[in-house]
Design an enzyme around this catalytic site. Structure first.
Site, PDB file in Angstrom:
ATOM      1  N   ASP A   1      29.415 -50.289 -20.776  1.00 38.11           N
ATOM      2  CA  ASP A   1      28.942 -49.516 -21.863  1.00 38.11           C
ATOM      3  C   ASP A   1      27.696 -48.539 -21.481  1.00 38.11           C
ATOM      4  OD1 ASP A   1      27.401 -51.865 -22.201  1.00 38.11           O
ATOM      5  OD2 ASP A   1      26.900 -51.340 -24.032  1.00 38.11           O
TER       6      ASP A   1
ATOM      7  N   HIS B   1      19.232 -43.434 -21.352  1.00 35.10           N
ATOM      8  CA  HIS B   1      19.370 -43.452 -22.864  1.00 35.10           C
ATOM      9  C   HIS B   1      18.806 -41.558 -23.160  1.00 35.10           C
ATOM     10  CE1 HIS B   1      19.012 -47.664 -24.344  1.00 35.10           C
ATOM     11  NE2 HIS B   1      19.679 -47.585 -23.142  1.00 35.10           N
TER      12      HIS B   1
ATOM     13  N   GLU C   1      26.390 -54.248 -23.940  1.00 35.77           N
ATOM     14  CA  GLU C   1      24.813 -54.627 -23.618  1.00 35.77           C
ATOM     15  C   GLU C   1      24.076 -53.723 -24.385  1.00 35.77           C
ATOM     16  OE1 GLU C   1      21.184 -53.955 -21.543  1.00 35.77           O
ATOM     17  OE2 GLU C   1      22.474 -52.240 -22.094  1.00 35.77           O
ATOM     18  N   GLU C   2      24.486 -52.373 -24.848  1.00 39.11           N
ATOM     19  CA  GLU C   2      23.496 -51.439 -25.473  1.00 39.11           C
ATOM     20  C   GLU C   2      23.370 -52.002 -26.843  1.00 39.11           C
ATOM     21  OE1 GLU C   2      21.696 -49.713 -23.767  1.00 39.11           O
ATOM     22  OE2 GLU C   2      22.859 -48.876 -22.067  1.00 39.11           O
TER      23      GLU C   2
END
Length: 383
Positions: free
Chosen positions: A82, A355, A144-145
């Site tokens: 992800d 990010h 995971e995020e």
């Protein structure tokens, strides 16, 4: 068959072109099913056995485990499928189109961290898996995020116990053997509203929260004095008061006040220990005002993580790279994979790109990453 695999850059391009955003907000959250299908098909083409695992409690998310060989031990290469959401106004390129410019590969997930799977697949072209003496596992996880639900569920349910694991998060190919954890809580105090002209007829939640904050700050000082881990740049657990809200008018006694806070524990501190310390700190307020103070988790907690510095995995990787392992302050899935086997975090690209708009991975990482993957497979699966 290896000749069925697309070229490295086309694998990379296909991964980036397949959206797999994780978000707590349902409107932004996406299934990773299409990406898992891509990976599963490629690993099947290489002769791997592939299992796809639905992850409970998610919005149609999946893990994938590709394996070659049988028996005990072996090597696990892991990563998440992800990405975070993107701010369209801050990107100057299409996040889902891989573009190369000035020695950089741009796209959402190039560094963090869908690209890692392209490196694995490409490296396997030069590995004769039929000669492996120990099994090789490739794990692709979900969410995971956000909640790390994929890694949590896999670690809870698998019977696998490899000799060691490497998680390919972007570390600029500098091996990471430890990081802090993260817990976040909402402290809520329920008072009793009333007109400000007669304070005795109400219970002001802001005043109770003021008392609670004093005890929380004392806990912060105690954490700093009691716990030390000198390898970290901030060598003690941190506690931050991040957000507070209470009341709705200047002439009303505040009926409710809420504080959001986080603690970043060092390796070795258990989540039960931290919860106990926080509850003990707030006990005087709870005892004086029964039933008015509650503590709730804002996000699933992540424990601290550490791979033993004298483990063979550390020694081998340090020798291969000519670099010592490091400790970092950000969190990964390592605490959950570490419950299965000693684990390092090590991958191409910079964490500074994670990010960020116009995320990229520098092409200078391509050759050494490919070589490193081949070397660790040879060491842990051929010997």
């Amino acid at each position: 068959m290896k000749n069925k695999l697309p070229p490295f850059i086309e694998i990379y391009r296909a991964l980036i072109a397949t959206p797999s955003i994780s978000a707590t907000e349902e409107a932004l959250d996406q299934s990773n099913a299409d990406l898992i299908t891509l990976l599963a098909d490629w690993f099947k083409d290489l002769g791997f056995n592939v299992e796809v695992q639905p992850v409970p409690g998610t919005r149609n998310k999946f893990n994938m485990l590709a394996s070659y060989g049988q028996g005990a031990g072996g090597l696990l290469l892991a990563g998440h499928t992800d990405t975070v959401p993107f701010d369209d106004g801050r990107w100057t390129r299409d996040p889902f189109t891989l573009t190369e410019h000035d020695g950089k590969l741009y796209g959402l997930g190039t560094a963090d961290m869908k690209g890692f799977f392209a490196f694995i697949l490409d490296a396997l072209r030069d590995v004769d898996v039929t000669k492996l003496k120990k099994p090789l596992y490739i794990l692709a996880t979900a969410d995971e995020e956000t909640s790390m639900a994929g890694a949590r569920y896999f670690a809870e349910t698998t019977a696998l116990r490899p000799d060691c694991a490497i998680i390919g998060e972007p570390t600029s190919l500098q091996p990471v053997r430890a990081h802090k954890g993260h817990i976040s809580n909402a402290i809520r105090i329920q008072g009793q509203s009333g007109h400000s002209s007669d304070p005795a007829r109400g219970i002001n939640a802001i005043e109770l929260m003021h008392d609670a904050i004093g005890h929380i700050l004392q806990l912060r000082d105690n954490l700093k004095e009691r716990y030390h881990y000198e390898a970290f740049t901030v060598p003690y657990p941190t506690l931050n008061l991040g957000h507070i809200h209470g009341g709705d008018a200047s002439n009303r006694i505040c009926a409710c006040c809420e504080l959001h806070m986080d603690i970043r524990p060092q390796p070795g501190m258990t989540l039960n220990e931290l919860n106990g310390l926080l509850n003990d700190a707030l006990a005087p307020v709870s005892e004086r005002w029964p039933g008015r103070l509650t503590v709730d988790e804002l996000h699933p907690p992540i424990p601290g993580y550490e791979c033993p510095p004298n483990h063979q995995l550390v020694e081998v990787v340090e020798k291969l790279l000519g670099a010592k392992t490091e400790v970092v302050n950000y969190c990964t899935e390592a605490p959950f994979i570490q419950t299965l086997c000693p684990t390092l975090v090590l991958g191409p690209g910079s964490i500074n790109q994670a990010h960020q708009p116009d995320e990229y991975l520098e092409t200078r990482f391509i050759k050494p990453t490919r070589e490193l993957i081949i070397q660790v497979i040879h060491h842990f699966c051929w010997h």
